[in-house]
Design a protein around this motif. Structure first.
Motif, PDB file in Angstrom:
ATOM      1  N   PRO A 136       0.809  -1.221   0.000  1.00 39.77           N
ATOM      2  CA  PRO A 136       0.000   0.000   0.000  1.00 39.77           C
ATOM      3  C   PRO A 136       0.840   1.268   0.000  1.00 39.77           C
ATOM      4  CG  PRO A 136      -0.894  -1.574   1.553  1.00 39.77           C
ATOM      5  CD  PRO A 136       0.414  -2.135   1.079  1.00 39.77           C
ATOM      6  N   ARG A 137       1.920   1.254   0.779  1.00 40.58           N
ATOM      7  CA  ARG A 137       2.776   2.439   0.852  1.00 40.58           C
ATOM      8  C   ARG A 137       3.437   2.719  -0.498  1.00 40.58           C
ATOM      9  NH1 ARG A 137       8.099   3.264   2.262  1.00 40.58           N
ATOM     10  NH2 ARG A 137       8.369   1.048   2.691  1.00 40.58           N
ATOM     11  N   HIS A 138       3.904   1.671  -1.177  1.00 36.55           N
ATOM     12  CA  HIS A 138       4.567   1.872  -2.463  1.00 36.55           C
ATOM     13  C   HIS A 138       3.579   2.372  -3.510  1.00 36.55           C
ATOM     14  CE1 HIS A 138       8.197   0.113  -0.895  1.00 36.55           C
ATOM     15  NE2 HIS A 138       7.570  -1.016  -0.586  1.00 36.55           N
ATOM     16  N   LEU A 139       2.370   1.822  -3.504  1.00 37.86           N
ATOM     17  CA  LEU A 139       1.353   2.280  -4.439  1.00 37.86           C
ATOM     18  C   LEU A 139       1.028   3.755  -4.214  1.00 37.86           C
ATOM     19  CD1 LEU A 139      -1.104  -0.764  -4.362  1.00 37.86           C
ATOM     20  CD2 LEU A 139       0.305  -0.068  -6.294  1.00 37.86           C
ATOM     21  N   LYS A 140       0.907   4.144  -2.960  1.00 36.95           N
ATOM     22  CA  LYS A 140       0.571   5.525  -2.638  1.00 36.95           C
ATOM     23  C   LYS A 140       1.699   6.476  -3.024  1.00 36.95           C
ATOM     24  CE  LYS A 140      -2.599   4.263   1.095  1.00 36.95           C
ATOM     25  NZ  LYS A 140      -2.835   4.243   2.553  1.00 36.95           N
ATOM     26  N   LEU A 141       2.944   6.023  -2.877  1.00 32.99           N
ATOM     27  CA  LEU A 141       4.080   6.860  -3.280  1.00 32.99           C
ATOM     28  C   LEU A 141       4.029   7.160  -4.776  1.00 32.99           C
ATOM     29  CD1 LEU A 141       7.117   5.387  -1.290  1.00 32.99           C
ATOM     30  CD2 LEU A 141       6.215   7.709  -1.154  1.00 32.99           C
TER      31      LEU A 141
ATOM     32  N   GLN B  50      -4.847  -4.686  -2.331  1.00 31.55           N
ATOM     33  CA  GLN B  50      -4.659  -3.680  -1.299  1.00 31.55           C
ATOM     34  C   GLN B  50      -5.811  -2.681  -1.326  1.00 31.55           C
ATOM     35  OE1 GLN B  50      -2.385  -3.875   0.917  1.00 31.55           O
ATOM     36  NE2 GLN B  50      -1.056  -5.440   0.013  1.00 31.55           N
TER      37      GLN B  50
ATOM     38  N   VAL C  47      -6.406   0.247  -2.058  1.00 29.64           N
ATOM     39  CA  VAL C  47      -6.024   1.434  -2.812  1.00 29.64           C
ATOM     40  C   VAL C  47      -6.763   1.380  -4.144  1.00 29.64           C
ATOM     41  CG1 VAL C  47      -4.116   2.761  -3.790  1.00 29.64           C
ATOM     42  CG2 VAL C  47      -3.743   1.408  -1.725  1.00 29.64           C
ATOM     43  N   SER C  48      -7.274   2.517  -4.582  1.00 30.08           N
ATOM     44  CA  SER C  48      -8.073   2.554  -5.804  1.00 30.08           C
ATOM     45  C   SER C  48      -7.189   2.618  -7.041  1.00 30.08           C
ATOM     46  CB  SER C  48      -9.026   3.759  -5.773  1.00 30.08           C
ATOM     47  OG  SER C  48      -9.848   3.763  -6.917  1.00 30.08           O
TER      48      SER C  48
ATOM     49  N   LEU D 250       1.318   7.080  -6.683  1.00 28.63           N
ATOM     50  CA  LEU D 250       0.145   7.920  -6.933  1.00 28.63           C
ATOM     51  C   LEU D 250       0.407   9.378  -6.567  1.00 28.63           C
ATOM     52  CD1 LEU D 250      -2.744   5.608  -5.662  1.00 28.63           C
ATOM     53  CD2 LEU D 250      -2.286   6.280  -8.031  1.00 28.63           C
ATOM     54  N   GLU D 251       1.202   9.600  -5.523  1.00 29.28           N
ATOM     55  CA  GLU D 251       1.531  10.963  -5.113  1.00 29.28           C
ATOM     56  C   GLU D 251       2.264  11.730  -6.201  1.00 29.28           C
ATOM     57  OE1 GLU D 251       3.731  10.618  -1.504  1.00 29.28           O
ATOM     58  OE2 GLU D 251       1.978  10.032  -0.300  1.00 29.28           O
TER      59      GLU D 251
ATOM     60  N   SER E 177      -1.053  -2.746  -9.528  1.00 31.36           N
ATOM     61  CA  SER E 177      -0.561  -3.689  -8.524  1.00 31.36           C
ATOM     62  C   SER E 177      -0.644  -5.098  -9.104  1.00 31.36           C
ATOM     63  CB  SER E 177      -1.405  -3.591  -7.250  1.00 31.36           C
ATOM     64  OG  SER E 177      -1.062  -4.628  -6.343  1.00 31.36           O
TER      65      SER E 177
END
Length: 335
Positions: free
Chosen positions: A138-143, A158, A160-161, A145-146, A153
């Protein structure tokens, strides 16, 4: 005295223009296929022939600035060694094959060297990222996306959308249990690893749901966790001394060792369902069903979903579960 090798001279647009008898600006229009600019077909042909004869290749940096994209895709793996594991290698092969006819190239990055891939994100090196199975995903996906990049994925679900491509572990366990119930099994034993990863957790979720159901009081569900996918002959003998008549084994190699054990061969009525990551040719016996995951196909689907994002298309759903395949189980002709 040895002569120093001269560095190859880079061919420029000016060189192409001189050979084609036109201007560097016209060469740029032709090679970039600039929309809205009309070039005579005769001139276009001369430029393309000159570029081919001289071996001209456009500057990667210049082309990236011109197009606003790098045509580089990051493949974020759990570790550097992951690429050599057959399971991960098949997923990557699926991605590479699906992208073979495109202009995209791939950059292997690892989650264990986070600062390096963070640098790639900050410097806008990448057009998109495929995050391959990770417990910390989740953290890597969010990074990613940021930084506003398309991301997929691969083989991990996870909250995360984003498009998520995964093996259908739940469906595989349902199929395994159904096969044993159809054979009127009285006790079903699931043998699996004890380490923490999502596939095992997803297998166990379905298995425990069946275990807790009271509408099958005559069927017992049991599990055996092992710390490595290799048991000694004595450990296998202990496992087979159990009165279970339905085995579910996570791992082909372990299943092979069990079926080749003398005690197993003395119990032809005992049935087994095996979860396998890859195809194998070693015979396991008549009462063995092999459910094989499809890592290469999930890799292909991951690329398809990332391509849709790169083209600005919307995906219809976020989670795609690819089913296991029942593979033919070869048997020895001498048996």
């Amino acid at each position: 005295m040895a002569r120093k090798k001269s560095k190859p001279v880079r061919v420029t647009r000016a060189d192409v223009a001189e050979r084609a008898g036109t201007s560097p600006t016209t060469v740029a229009y032709v090679l970039n296929d600039t929309p809205g600019v009309k070039i005579r077909e005769e001139t276009r042909a001369k430029v393309l022939d000159a570029a081919k004869a001289l071996g001209y290749t456009p500057s990667f940096t210049a082309r990236s600035m011109k197009r606003g994209r790098t045509e580089l895709i990051g493949l974020l793996l759990p570790s550097l060694d992951s690429q050599f594991h057959p399971f991960y290698a098949q997923m990557l092969h699926g991605v590479f094959e699906a992208a073979a006819e495109t202009n995209y190239h791939f950059l292997l990055l690892t989650q264990e060297r986070e600062e390096k891939y963070r640098h790639c994100l900050r410097q806008n090196y990448l057009d998109g990222v495929i995050v391959v199975q990770s417990a910390d995903e989740p953290r890597h996906l969010k990074l990613v996306l940021e930084h506003g990049l398309p991301v997929v994925s691969l083989n991990n679900v996870q909250p995360v959308s984003v498009p998520q491509i995964t093996m259908d572990y739940e469906g595989a366990m349902e199929a395994a249990i159904a096969a044993h119930l159809e054979r009127k099994a009285r006790k079903i034993l699931f043998v699996h690893g004890t380490w923490s990863n999502q596939p095992i957790a997803r297998y166990l979720q379905v298995f425990n749901e069946h275990k807790q159901q009271r509408r099958r009081p005559k069927v017992t569900f049991a599990e055996l966790g092992i710390d490595r996918y290799q048991l000694s002959p004595g450990q296998i003998a202990d496992l087979l001394s159990d009165d279970c008549d339905g085995l579910i084994i996570d791992g082909y190699e372990l299943a092979r060792d069990i079926t080749h054990h003398a005690d197993y061969r003395e119990q032809p009525e005992r049935a087994m369902v095996v979860f396998s990551e890859t195809a194998h040719a070693t015979p396991l016996g008549e009462n063995v069903t092999i459910l094989q995951s499809q890592p290469e196909q999930t890799g292909r689907l991951a690329w398809k979903q990332l391509t849709a994002q790169l083209e600005g298309k919307k995906t219809r759903k976020s989670i795609y579960q690819y089913p296991f395949q029942t593979t033919p189980n070869p048997t020895n002709e001498d048996d």
